[in-house]
Design a protein around this motif. Structure first.
Motif, PDB file in Angstrom:
ATOM      1  N   LEU A 250       0.749  -1.115  -0.017  1.00 25.87           N
ATOM      2  CA  LEU A 250       0.007   0.103  -0.008  1.00 25.87           C
ATOM      3  C   LEU A 250       0.841   1.068   0.011  1.00 25.87           C
ATOM      4  CD1 LEU A 250      -2.724  -0.872   2.631  1.00 25.87           C
ATOM      5  CD2 LEU A 250      -2.963  -1.057   0.246  1.00 25.87           C
ATOM      6  N   ASN A 251       2.264   1.433   0.726  1.00 22.38           N
ATOM      7  CA  ASN A 251       2.720   2.497   0.655  1.00 22.38           C
ATOM      8  C   ASN A 251       3.962   2.722  -0.575  1.00 22.38           C
ATOM      9  OD1 ASN A 251       4.579   0.460   1.682  1.00 22.38           O
ATOM     10  ND2 ASN A 251       5.733   1.625   2.912  1.00 22.38           N
ATOM     11  N   LYS A 252       4.058   1.771  -1.367  1.00 18.06           N
ATOM     12  CA  LYS A 252       4.859   1.876  -2.523  1.00 18.06           C
ATOM     13  C   LYS A 252       4.436   0.884  -3.510  1.00 18.06           C
ATOM     14  CE  LYS A 252       8.362  -1.138  -0.196  1.00 18.06           C
ATOM     15  NZ  LYS A 252       9.890  -1.283  -0.050  1.00 18.06           N
ATOM     16  N   PRO A 253       3.280   1.042  -4.072  1.00 14.31           N
ATOM     17  CA  PRO A 253       2.941   0.061  -5.118  1.00 14.31           C
ATOM     18  C   PRO A 253       3.573   0.349  -6.476  1.00 14.31           C
ATOM     19  CG  PRO A 253       1.340   2.098  -5.224  1.00 14.31           C
ATOM     20  CD  PRO A 253       2.176   1.815  -3.805  1.00 14.31           C
ATOM     21  N   GLU A 254       3.513  -0.606  -7.481  1.00 18.29           N
ATOM     22  CA  GLU A 254       4.368  -0.260  -8.670  1.00 18.29           C
ATOM     23  C   GLU A 254       3.206  -0.464  -9.778  1.00 18.29           C
ATOM     24  OE1 GLU A 254       7.807  -3.033  -9.008  1.00 18.29           O
ATOM     25  OE2 GLU A 254       8.804  -1.835  -7.667  1.00 18.29           O
ATOM     26  N   VAL A 255       3.738   0.161 -10.950  1.00 23.18           N
ATOM     27  CA  VAL A 255       2.641   0.124 -11.954  1.00 23.18           C
ATOM     28  C   VAL A 255       3.287  -0.315 -13.330  1.00 23.18           C
ATOM     29  CG1 VAL A 255       1.128   1.810 -13.475  1.00 23.18           C
ATOM     30  CG2 VAL A 255       1.529   2.388 -11.117  1.00 23.18           C
ATOM     31  N   GLN A 256       2.746  -1.321 -13.889  1.00 20.33           N
ATOM     32  CA  GLN A 256       3.068  -1.836 -14.915  1.00 20.33           C
ATOM     33  C   GLN A 256       2.128  -1.354 -16.310  1.00 20.33           C
ATOM     34  OE1 GLN A 256       6.116  -3.613 -15.491  1.00 20.33           O
ATOM     35  NE2 GLN A 256       6.467  -3.704 -13.441  1.00 20.33           N
ATOM     36  N   GLY A 257       2.206  -0.913 -17.437  1.00 16.13           N
ATOM     37  CA  GLY A 257       1.738  -0.709 -18.457  1.00 16.13           C
ATOM     38  C   GLY A 257       2.087   0.585 -19.322  1.00 16.13           C
ATOM     39  N   SER A 287       8.894   1.168 -10.703  1.00 21.88           N
ATOM     40  CA  SER A 287       8.982   2.698 -10.095  1.00 21.88           C
ATOM     41  C   SER A 287       9.445   3.733 -11.038  1.00 21.88           C
ATOM     42  CB  SER A 287       9.808   2.670  -8.690  1.00 21.88           C
ATOM     43  OG  SER A 287      10.854   2.165  -9.134  1.00 21.88           O
ATOM     44  N   GLN A 288       9.401   3.335 -12.490  1.00 20.84           N
ATOM     45  CA  GLN A 288       9.967   4.061 -13.305  1.00 20.84           C
ATOM     46  C   GLN A 288       8.925   4.279 -14.189  1.00 20.84           C
ATOM     47  OE1 GLN A 288      13.559   5.020 -13.984  1.00 20.84           O
ATOM     48  NE2 GLN A 288      13.946   4.426 -12.158  1.00 20.84           N
ATOM     49  N   VAL A 289       9.032   5.582 -15.160  1.00 26.56           N
ATOM     50  CA  VAL A 289       8.133   5.751 -16.154  1.00 26.56           C
ATOM     51  C   VAL A 289       8.879   6.400 -17.421  1.00 26.56           C
ATOM     52  CG1 VAL A 289       6.385   7.479 -17.080  1.00 26.56           C
ATOM     53  CG2 VAL A 289       6.489   7.088 -14.892  1.00 26.56           C
ATOM     54  N   VAL A 309      11.691   8.660 -15.858  1.00 25.62           N
ATOM     55  CA  VAL A 309      11.393   9.442 -14.627  1.00 25.62           C
ATOM     56  C   VAL A 309      11.163   8.501 -13.387  1.00 25.62           C
ATOM     57  CG1 VAL A 309       9.789  11.216 -13.556  1.00 25.62           C
ATOM     58  CG2 VAL A 309      10.528  11.541 -15.989  1.00 25.62           C
ATOM     59  N   ALA A 310      11.694   8.885 -12.448  1.00 24.19           N
ATOM     60  CA  ALA A 310      11.622   7.799 -11.089  1.00 24.19           C
ATOM     61  C   ALA A 310      10.802   8.867 -10.070  1.00 24.19           C
ATOM     62  CB  ALA A 310      12.891   7.629 -10.458  1.00 24.19           C
ATOM     63  N   PRO A 311       9.594   8.610 -10.004  1.00 26.09           N
ATOM     64  CA  PRO A 311       8.833   9.829  -9.002  1.00 26.09           C
ATOM     65  C   PRO A 311       9.227   9.459  -7.619  1.00 26.09           C
ATOM     66  CG  PRO A 311       7.297   8.593 -10.777  1.00 26.09           C
ATOM     67  CD  PRO A 311       8.727   7.885 -10.780  1.00 26.09           C
ATOM     68  N   PHE A 312       9.525   8.485  -7.275  1.00 25.94           N
ATOM     69  CA  PHE A 312      10.058   8.149  -5.773  1.00 25.94           C
ATOM     70  C   PHE A 312      11.355   8.528  -5.653  1.00 25.94           C
ATOM     71  CE2 PHE A 312       6.441   5.177  -6.113  1.00 25.94           C
ATOM     72  CZ  PHE A 312       5.659   5.732  -5.220  1.00 25.94           C
ATOM     73  N   SER A 317      16.456   9.875 -12.153  1.00 26.89           N
ATOM     74  CA  SER A 317      15.709  10.106 -13.458  1.00 26.89           C
ATOM     75  C   SER A 317      16.577  10.725 -14.494  1.00 26.89           C
ATOM     76  CB  SER A 317      14.736  11.250 -13.198  1.00 26.89           C
ATOM     77  OG  SER A 317      13.766  11.065 -12.481  1.00 26.89           O
ATOM     78  N   GLY A 318      16.580  10.452 -15.831  1.00 27.87           N
ATOM     79  CA  GLY A 318      17.521  10.742 -16.949  1.00 27.87           C
ATOM     80  C   GLY A 318      16.359  11.316 -18.011  1.00 27.87           C
ATOM     81  N   LEU A 319      16.651  12.288 -18.632  1.00 27.87           N
ATOM     82  CA  LEU A 319      15.933  13.022 -19.843  1.00 27.87           C
ATOM     83  C   LEU A 319      16.860  13.684 -20.774  1.00 27.87           C
ATOM     84  CD1 LEU A 319      12.933  14.508 -17.690  1.00 27.87           C
ATOM     85  CD2 LEU A 319      12.858  12.327 -18.872  1.00 27.87           C
ATOM     86  N   GLN A 320      16.218  13.546 -21.684  1.00 30.62           N
ATOM     87  CA  GLN A 320      16.999  14.342 -23.374  1.00 30.62           C
ATOM     88  C   GLN A 320      15.879  14.910 -23.746  1.00 30.62           C
ATOM     89  OE1 GLN A 320      18.813  12.186 -26.029  1.00 30.62           O
ATOM     90  NE2 GLN A 320      19.204  13.843 -27.315  1.00 30.62           N
TER      91      GLN A 320
END
Length: 415
Positions: A250-257, A287-289, A309-312, A317-320
């Motif tokens: 509940l305190n650190k769910p992960e999303v796949q999709g 935990s990554q987008v 992007v790593a929200p937590f 995070s690394g962006l270009q």
């Protein structure tokens, strides 16, 4: 969490003393090294005295509960005749108001009587739980009974009467009330649907106190309904198609999709930014987008954005970001056209923005006199002070950007 105790275990019936103190305690923390802390905090103190027999101990305590740094309310604890009672009072609502959060916990420290928790949120503004949400509300209640030996495997019922997110006319709301039973600490959600005039959003699966989330989410969302969650934007539109699984504690769910953006546009008057025709794909993985092929137009130019992007853990995070022919007017008398490549590089402690910016063309228009020079000087001093004050809330960041101007920079003045 700290405890101070004076215990007498050698003399039958002798009185003992226990003092409990909590300071910004996170009750959902799974281990001292857990980096994914929850926004819930408890601060307060209590005192217990009496013989070391649950039926003969007595005590009381006062605790403040906060969420995302804002106090939700206060809890009064009493222990008498082996029964611990905790009553939560919402201190954020006006006196006499029927809306707000309430909770009552009753624990039987001896015997076989089941313990109970009653919880309700009556027309609570969504901003009370999510400060970034300027509109929306929640109305729900839950009843739960459990054994002390297995608090996460109790039984009860959950009733969600109303849920709304977003501001009129772009309000995402629960299509019909949800009524679900809780068995062995888990509840199954079926056909939970959220709707907005141009959006539909379905959720189904199971939520368990012990195992966490196991949900499937699918739908098409009009981004207008998310504008309330982005207060820095003046306008937001477009479509997002989402298909994802939400799993984990509940305190650190992960999303796949994944989420597909189509014809997205936004504007930010304060930053003099306007973007349109944005499309691309966001891959949700743990935990990554991952941002894939995000592109569009911004301020009459073009941009592409990729990376992760790593929200937590933002520092990882690394962006270009690639910019071509973007126009910018930082003030009424300055306008420029620029291109560039910027990188947000992950770092162990301090993130870094690196890259190159080329000013393709620029103009500065200003009639100058002595008063203008003095006035501008004072404005710059004051604005620098304001900027330093505002930037003090931002995390440390290393800047390593090379700026060049290959074409003409023109200054128009009365001199």
């Amino acid at each position: 969490l700290s405890l101070a105790a004076t215990l007498d275990t050698s003399t039958p019936g002798a009185s003992s003393e226990i003092d409990l103190q909590l300071e910004a305690y996170d009750p959902l923390e799974t281990s001292p090294n857990d980096s994914h802390t929850s926004p819930l905090r408890i601060t307060g103190q209590g005192h217990i005295s009496g013989p070391l027999d649950p039926a003969m101990l007595a005590g009381q305590g006062q605790f403040a509960i906060s969420y995302t740094g804002k106090e939700l309310g206060r809890t009064e604890l009493t222990l008498k005749n082996g029964i611990l009672k905790a009553d939560f009072a919402d201190t954020s609502r006006p006196s006499g108001a029927s809306s707000g959060i309430s909770a009552a916990l009753k624990l039987y420290l001896s015997g076989t009587t089941r313990n109970s928790l009653n919880f309700s949120m009556t027309e609570v503004p969504l901003s009370q739980l999510l400060p970034a949400a300027s509109c929306g509300l929640i109305d729900l209640s839950a009843d739960y009974e459990f054994d002390l030996a297995a608090p996460y495997r109790g039984d009860g019922r959950l009733e969600v009467r109303r849920f709304e997110a977003g501001c009129t006319p772009y309000v995402m709301s629960l299509m019909k009330p949800v009524s679900a039973s809780v068995k062995n600490g888990s509840t199954t959600l079926r056909e939970v649907r959220f709707m907005e005039r141009n959006s539909i959003f379905d959720m189904l699966g199971e939520v368990s106190l012990e195992k966490g989330f196991d949900l499937k989410v699918k739908g098409e969302v009009s981004l207008n309904s998310l504008l309330a969650l982005a207060p820095s934007l003046d306008d937001l539109s477009g479509e997002m198609r989402l298909a994802a699984d939400l799993r984990g504690p509940l305190n650190k769910p992960e999303v796949q999709g994944q989420a597909i953006l189509e014809d997205t546009r936004f504007s930010m008057e304060a930053g003099n930014l306007e973007a349109a025709g944005i499309s691309g794909k966001l891959v949700l993985s743990g935990s990554q987008v991952q941002l894939e092929d995000i592109s569009g137009k911004i301020n009459n130019g073009e941009f592409t954005l990729s990376g992760n992007v790593a929200p937590f853990e933002p520092a990882s995070s690394g962006l270009q970001l690639s910019l071509r022919g973007v126009s910018l007017e930082p003030s009424n008398n300055v306008n420029m056209l620029f291109s560039g490549e910027l990188f947000l590089e992950p770092a162990a402690d301090t993130a870094a923005i690196t890259g190159t910016v080329n000013i393709d063309s620029g103009e500065f228009n200003q009639n100058i006199d002595l008063g203008t020079v003095v006035g501008t000087l004072f404005d710059q001093i004051l604005s620098a002070r304001k900027q330093r004050s505002a930037s003090s809330t931002l995390p440390p960041m290393i800047l390593d950007i090379s700026v060049s101007a290959t074409n003409g920079l023109y200054v128009f003045t009365n001199w």
